[in-house]
Enzyme design. Sequence first.
Site, PDB file in Angstrom:
ATOM      1  CG  HIS A  39      -2.350  -0.459   0.743  1.00 42.42           C
ATOM      2  ND1 HIS A  39      -3.278   0.370   0.171  1.00 42.42           N
ATOM      3  CD2 HIS A  39      -2.910  -1.684   0.758  1.00 42.42           C
ATOM      4  CE1 HIS A  39      -4.352  -0.314  -0.131  1.00 42.42           C
ATOM      5  NE2 HIS A  39      -4.156  -1.575   0.205  1.00 42.42           N
ATOM      6  CD1 TRP A  73      -5.905  -3.526  -4.864  1.00 41.62           C
ATOM      7  CD2 TRP A  73      -3.848  -2.904  -5.454  1.00 41.62           C
ATOM      8  NE1 TRP A  73      -5.261  -3.118  -3.728  1.00 41.62           N
ATOM      9  CE2 TRP A  73      -3.985  -2.732  -4.063  1.00 41.62           C
ATOM     10  CE3 TRP A  73      -2.630  -2.579  -6.048  1.00 41.62           C
ATOM     11  CZ2 TRP A  73      -2.964  -2.259  -3.251  1.00 41.62           C
ATOM     12  CZ3 TRP A  73      -1.611  -2.090  -5.238  1.00 41.62           C
ATOM     13  CH2 TRP A  73      -1.783  -1.945  -3.861  1.00 41.62           C
TER      14      TRP A  73
END
Length: 105
Positions: free
Chosen positions: A23, A77
């Site tokens: 992240h 993702w």
Amino acid sequence: MKNRIAFKMKLKEGQKDTYFKRHNAIWPELKVLLKQAGVSEYSIFFDEETNTLFAFQKVEWGFSSQDLSESPVVKKWWDYMKDIMEVNKDNSPVSKPLKEVFYLE
């Protein structure tokens, strides 16, 4: 007008560092896509005792990042994150919406 949404997800045991690393290097094209989908704020918090992720988004009324499930970037993702999170059959994170019970402006 903005709408606030919150939901929770869950990390697999021992995946905190990997999640944080991924992240911290979130893909620029994913950021752009979220902004285009009306997301103006997006925070994710982590509860170390339960491996639970708590997500908060501020979005334009009528929009939601949860509506991006057909985007190739989002699917990519999800595939990238499937090994460290609890996921559904399509690799989307298992996500539970949370009801807002208090807001102080």
